[in-house]
Design a protein around this motif. Structure first.
Motif, mmCIF file in Angstrom:
data_model
loop_
_atom_site.group_PDB
_atom_site.id
_atom_site.type_symbol
_atom_site.label_atom_id
_atom_site.label_comp_id
_atom_site.label_asym_id
_atom_site.label_seq_id
_atom_site.Cartn_x
_atom_site.Cartn_y
_atom_site.Cartn_z
ATOM 1 N N SER A 1 0.815 -1.219 0.000
ATOM 2 C CA SER A 1 0.000 0.000 0.000
ATOM 3 C C SER A 1 0.847 1.267 0.000
ATOM 4 N N GLY A 2 1.985 1.209 0.680
ATOM 5 C CA GLY A 2 2.869 2.367 0.726
ATOM 6 C C GLY A 2 3.603 2.608 -0.568
ATOM 7 N N GLU A 3 3.669 1.593 -1.426
ATOM 8 C CA GLU A 3 4.350 1.708 -2.715
ATOM 9 C C GLU A 3 3.380 1.909 -3.874
ATOM 10 N N TYR A 4 2.115 1.807 -3.607
ATOM 11 C CA TYR A 4 1.104 1.915 -4.659
ATOM 12 C C TYR A 4 1.248 3.201 -5.461
ATOM 13 N N SER B 1 -0.063 0.247 10.386
ATOM 14 C CA SER B 1 0.043 0.622 8.976
ATOM 15 C C SER B 1 -1.312 0.858 8.299
ATOM 16 N N ARG B 2 -2.392 0.810 9.045
ATOM 17 C CA ARG B 2 -3.712 0.972 8.444
ATOM 18 C C ARG B 2 -3.866 2.280 7.649
ATOM 19 N N PRO B 3 -3.291 3.407 8.095
ATOM 20 C CA PRO B 3 -3.405 4.642 7.300
ATOM 21 C C PRO B 3 -2.854 4.498 5.872
ATOM 22 N N LEU B 4 -1.837 3.668 5.683
ATOM 23 C CA LEU B 4 -1.305 3.424 4.339
ATOM 24 C C LEU B 4 -2.362 2.748 3.472
ATOM 25 N N GLN C 1 -5.634 2.824 3.948
ATOM 26 C CA GLN C 1 -6.769 3.708 3.726
ATOM 27 C C GLN C 1 -6.486 4.696 2.596
ATOM 28 N N ARG C 2 -5.275 5.215 2.569
ATOM 29 C CA ARG C 2 -4.907 6.150 1.508
ATOM 30 C C ARG C 2 -4.998 5.473 0.143
ATOM 31 N N ALA C 3 -4.460 4.247 0.060
ATOM 32 C CA ALA C 3 -4.499 3.514 -1.208
ATOM 33 C C ALA C 3 -5.933 3.173 -1.600
ATOM 34 N N LEU C 4 -6.741 2.757 -0.623
ATOM 35 C CA LEU C 4 -8.126 2.400 -0.910
ATOM 36 C C LEU C 4 -8.922 3.608 -1.396
ATOM 37 N N ASP C 5 -8.698 4.759 -0.771
ATOM 38 C CA ASP C 5 -9.422 5.968 -1.178
ATOM 39 C C ASP C 5 -9.174 6.288 -2.646
#
Length: 336
Positions: A236-239, A262-265, A267-271
């Motif tokens: 997710s952090g590399e997306y 790491s859930r915020p990572l 959430q950002r990717a999902l958004d």
């Protein structure tokens, strides 16, 4: 929110298994541990890397995960008599991992092999063995997850004592009930996933933290190896650093939303991905049924429960594609 009032059956670990873990820990206690290596291949490497995540986050001892062959060829400079090398092979016969345990011993490291077969070449070569039961009707506490996480969290408590590690090990006694409850609750969702995506030739998976190991395992072992569906595990952090350029309305993503740091990572990717793809499915670890598990231990349990839940999604695909998970083209059928 999930219901937490289901009855949780507690089961104690078999004496011989508990003794294997204690024997390994007693030997480790006599060493000046300065590095820990997790070494395996494929799904076994994925399972070990979840433990590596918690070791690296919880204690000050450096740790790393290696695929077995690279471990040998890279030959880390920190590998030596003050190292612990934890290896896993389900069958205990993976050639690269068998060679890796021999290599680690040559360097003076203490080796711990994890396998379902105590008589395997891997276990025969290792200093200590942690054997788990597999598909024999045993409770999960004596299975691969129960044995491994008991060992890892007892190791954490030995390296840097914390009462939450003891609580976690005690609450692992309810693991089988938690697995059964969650698999039951997700069976319909897994079937719907299989029905919806049965004609897809490519499905991306995305996760972070300890759940990235599950995305990797789902991608490599279930989608690619067992179902012959093209895939890639995206952190997710590399997306946003390349992979998001493939996002489009008809590109499928399975998003594992983690429970923890790491859930915020995620959430950002999902958004973002949900804005541009019409084919986004979410497995939210925070929505698992944790029964009476202590709130501060849920991240640890979520990492265990994610594997059987994701397996339900693979089962759904197998059912609706008519492609059994047991079918292989190359694996175990030829020299490679």
């Amino acid at each position: 929110m999930v219901q937490t009032n289901q009855e949780i059956k507690l089961t104690s670990m078999k004496k011989e298994h508990a003794e294997q873990i204690d024997n390994a820990l007693n030997a480790i206690a006599k060493k000046d541990v300065q590095s820990i290596f997790f070494v395996a291949c494929g799904g076994s490497m994925a399972s070990l890397s979840s433990g590596d995540y918690f070791v690296s986050r919880e204690v000050a001892v450096p740790s790393a995960t290696y695929t077995s062959n690279e471990f040998i060829h890279r030959s880390p400079k920190t590998l030596g008599e003050n190292s612990i090398v934890i290896l896993r092979s389900h069958s205990g016969t993976t050639p690269e991992t068998v060679e890796a345990v021999k290599f680690a011993k040559e360097k003076g490291a203490l080796t711990v092999a994890i396998s379902m077969d105590e008589e395997s070449p891997l276990c025969a070569a290792a200093d200590y063995v942690i054997h788990y039961n597999y598909k024999d009707g045993s409770d999960a506490i004596d299975g691969e997850a129960g044995m491994y996480y008991t060992f890892i969290f007892k190791l954490l408590n030995q390296l840097e004592p914390n009462e939450k590690y003891e609580r976690f090990v005690n609450q692992l006694q309810g693991l089988q009930s938690l697995i059964d409850i969650n698999v039951n609750e997700y069976t319909a969702k897994g079937d719907a996933f299989g029905k919806k995506y049965k004609r897809e030739k490519l499905i991306y998976t995305m996760a972070s933290g300890p759940y990235y190991a599950h995305a990797y395992s789902f991608t490599s072992c279930l989608l690619m190896e067992m179902l012959w569906i093209h895939s890639n595990a995206i952190h997710s952090g590399e997306y946003f650093h390349g992979p998001f350029e493939v996002t489009d309305y008809d590109v499928p993503f399975l998003m594992v939303m983690g429970e923890g740091a790491s859930r915020p990572l995620d959430q950002r990717a999902l958004d973002f991905v949900a804005k541009f793809s019409d084919k986004v499915e979410v497995v939210d670890v925070a929505e698992f049924n944790y029964g009476q598990t202590d709130e501060d231990l849920r991240e640890y349990f979520g990492s265990i429960l994610a594997s059987p839940v994701l397996r339900v999604y693979a089962d759904g695909l197998a059912e609706h594609t008519g492609h059994p998970l047991s079918v292989r083209r190359y694996m175990w059928k030829m020299e490679y």
